[in-house]
Design an enzyme around this catalytic site. Structure first.
Site, PDB file in Angstrom:
ATOM      1  N   TYR A  89       0.763  -1.234  -0.031  1.00  0.00           N
ATOM      2  CA  TYR A  89      -0.075   0.061  -0.066  1.00  0.00           C
ATOM      3  C   TYR A  89       0.969   1.205   0.042  1.00  0.00           C
ATOM      4  O   TYR A  89       0.543   2.266   0.252  1.00  0.00           O
ATOM      5  CB  TYR A  89      -1.222  -0.063   1.281  1.00  0.00           C
ATOM      6  N   TYR A 466     -11.045  -1.126   0.465  1.00  0.00           N
ATOM      7  CA  TYR A 466     -11.082  -0.736   1.911  1.00  0.00           C
ATOM      8  C   TYR A 466      -9.703  -0.117   2.248  1.00  0.00           C
ATOM      9  O   TYR A 466      -9.463   0.660   3.361  1.00  0.00           O
ATOM     10  CB  TYR A 466     -11.092  -1.961   2.630  1.00  0.00           C
ATOM     11  N   ARG A 467      -8.631  -0.096   1.381  1.00  0.00           N
ATOM     12  CA  ARG A 467      -7.281   0.422   1.414  1.00  0.00           C
ATOM     13  C   ARG A 467      -6.641   0.597   0.263  1.00  0.00           C
ATOM     14  O   ARG A 467      -7.056  -0.315  -0.652  1.00  0.00           O
ATOM     15  CB  ARG A 467      -6.589  -0.400   2.419  1.00  0.00           C
TER      16      ARG A 467
END
Ligand code: ADP
Length: 521
Positions: A89, A466-467
């Site tokens: 991420y 969600y991310r």
């Protein structure tokens, strides 16, 4: 030399000298070799597009506040990280070139672990390994909940709403009370921490008045320096369950069979249905399985399953609690899942809660770095970009999305390591790694293109992520379009109010300060 935007080399040098006077000369890093430590090694493309200008590592809350004051004077963008291990991420990478990484890993005290009430209060640098070892060394009857790589920060992971695999898997939901340095340098405590010396910091989230904890998560509105986190009481019995499915089309029926058990609490932890390729990632390299370009051809799958003793899908979850309750729930689970087409017998590994083998992994809150074996898959400098959509826990949706995404991944030349996990009783968060060799620029960029196309598809169905990786935060924020992006407009109004100089993590989550909106992708 990379500089913060609109700052001259002279002013940058002055600012760095001031930062050194606060944290000590050894804890400000501007040299090329040093900065490499904070670049995202898994960036899907050219990581220097968002290169940091420096990193600064304070040791106390007072030092953090002093750094923030200097940042306001010079308009230095600061990107706080706890341990900076947010790989797939963005790692410690900022969203804006020239940002200074504010690394908090020196602040690594476990301030309290309370066995009676089941909580801990930690600083940002405390890793899951640290907390786990502390609890074991003291013989406390508590379990942690950790994501796959145990070297991450307990606090940092909760800030990103990370997920683990015990009943306490939703880390943001287990958070209770924060200490936050605001972008102007002021210090606040949320929850019962707002009362001096309150014994309730780790117990009750709500102060008298509004709550702001959620506002600091996945945002750029504060630097969190302490956090309360709830810990699960050690269960009497832990029963790890697995059920293999020998048919590709069994995914849907299995999700439909699991959903009521999650919803009524019979299964308390994320129940995941993992594809054969998801299972294979950690066991082999791609080349060992199929030495050709692109994704593994479909016609080879039956042969691979047989050779490697894999099934199309593998369903995993656990039961926790008193022996009698676990036994009764096992009966219910066997009955409910046994009729799924292609389902083999439920395999159960039962142990006492204090004698769980390390191999039980994250379902028993045992931290490890085992997940990194999956990085061998693509060859070269193995990396992954995580595509993490959220769906309703429906068999029909899982089947439709599986078919669409498998075809899309394969079209882009990637294998599709699907996992459908009923993370919460009411949604599935499906963390799907796009595996690539980070030294292969073409492949890294293809991973990014796949991510964007897959994300675009979600938008057509009203789904989201969600991310997401820092490289794509603008696009993911942009997809929240209701009423002319009213949510982003609200976030940016709050941003400008709390952070008038726009110094804190500009661009994080696609939220930009007023003066920098032009930076939006
Ligand atoms: P981990 O190492 O646990 O994976 P990181 O330290 O990389 O987590 O943090 C992930 C992200 O969460 C960071 O990039 C940052 O945006 C946010 N974050 C982490 N820690 C803090 C903090 N103490 N204050 C504010 N934001 C934070």
């Amino acid at each position: 030399m990379t500089l913060p935007p609109k700052l001259s080399a002279r002013d940058f040098t002055r600012a760095v000298a001031e930062l050194r006077s606060i944290v000590g000369a050894d804890w400000v890093f501007t040299e090329e070799d040093d900065r490499q430590a904070w670049r995202d090694p898994m960036f899907p493309g050219d990581a220097r597009r968002v290169d940091l200008s420096a990193a600064v590592a304070p040791a106390t809350v007072q030092e953090v506040q002093a750094v923030v004051k200097v940042a306001n004077r010079y308009r230095l963008p600061l990107w706080p990280v706890s341990t900076g291990k947010n790989y797939a991420y963005g790692g410690a990478s900022p969203a804006l070139k020239g940002t200074i990484v504010l690394d908090l890993k020196r602040m690594n005290r476990i301030l309290e672990v309370n066995e009676q009430y089941g909580y801990a209060i930690v600083e940002p640098g405390v890793t899951y390994f640290d907390l786990y070892r502390h609890i074991k060394a003291k013989g406390l009857k508590l379990w942690i909940d950790c994501p796959s790589p145990g070297w991450a920060s307990v606090l940092g992971n909760a800030m990103e709403r990370g997920l683990g695999n015990t009943p306490y898997s939703d880390h943001a939901a287990q958070q209770c009370g924060m200490e936050v340095v605001l972008p102007t340098g002021d210090l606040v405590r949320t929850g019962m921490g707002a009362i001096e010396n309150s014994p309730l910091w780790g117990l009750q989230k709500n102060p008298f008045g509004p709550t702001f904890d959620g506002m600091f998560m996945q945002s750029n509105l504060g630097i969190v320096t302490k956090m309360g986190i709830w810990l699960m009481p050690e269960p009497e019995v832990f029963a790890q369950c697995n059920i293999r499915l020998q048919r590709e089309d069994a995914l849907g029926p299995m999700i439909d069979a699991l959903r009521p058990l999650r919803l009524n609490g019979t299964i308390q932890n994320p129940a995941s249905v993992r594809s054969w390729i998801g299972m294979l990632l950690g066991q082999a390299t791609k080349k060992e399985v199929h030495d050709g370009p692109g994704a593994i051809p479909r016609e080879l799958v039956p042969q691979i399953l047989q050779q490697r003793n894999l099934s199309w899908w593998s369903t995993g979850f656990s039961l926790y609690g008193y022996e009698e309750v676990v036994e009764a729930n096992l009966k219910v689970v066997r009955k409910a899942l046994g009729s799924v087409p292609g389902a083999e017998a439920l395999s159960v590994r039962k142990s006492a809660g204090d004698k769980v083998p390390d191999s039980a992994g994250t379902q028993a809150g045992v931290p490890s770095l085992g997940a990194f074996s999956t990085l061998n898959w693509p060859g070269g400098r193995g990396s992954h970009l995580d595509f993490s959509p959220v769906y309703e826990p429906s068999g029909a949706v899982a089947m439709a999305e599986y078919q669409f995404m498998r075809e899309l991944f394969e079209r882009h030349g990637f294998d599709f390591p699907a996992t459908y996990s009923i993370t919460s009783p009411r949604y599935m968060a499906c963390v799907t790694p796009i595996m690539f060799d980070a030294d292969n620029r073409q492949q890294a960029e293809a991973a990014g293109r796949l991510f964007l196309e897959a994300h675009q598809h979600l938008g057509t169905k009203g789904y989201g992520l969600y991310r997401a990786h820092v490289a794509f935060m603008d696009q993911v924020q942009q997809a929240q379009g209701f009423n002319q992006h009213a949510l982003r407009r609200l976030s940016e109004r709050i941003k400008d109010a709390l952070d008038p100089q726009g110094i804190l993590a500009p661009g994080k989550q696609g939220i930009w300060p007023k003066a920098m909106k032009g930076g939006r992708a």
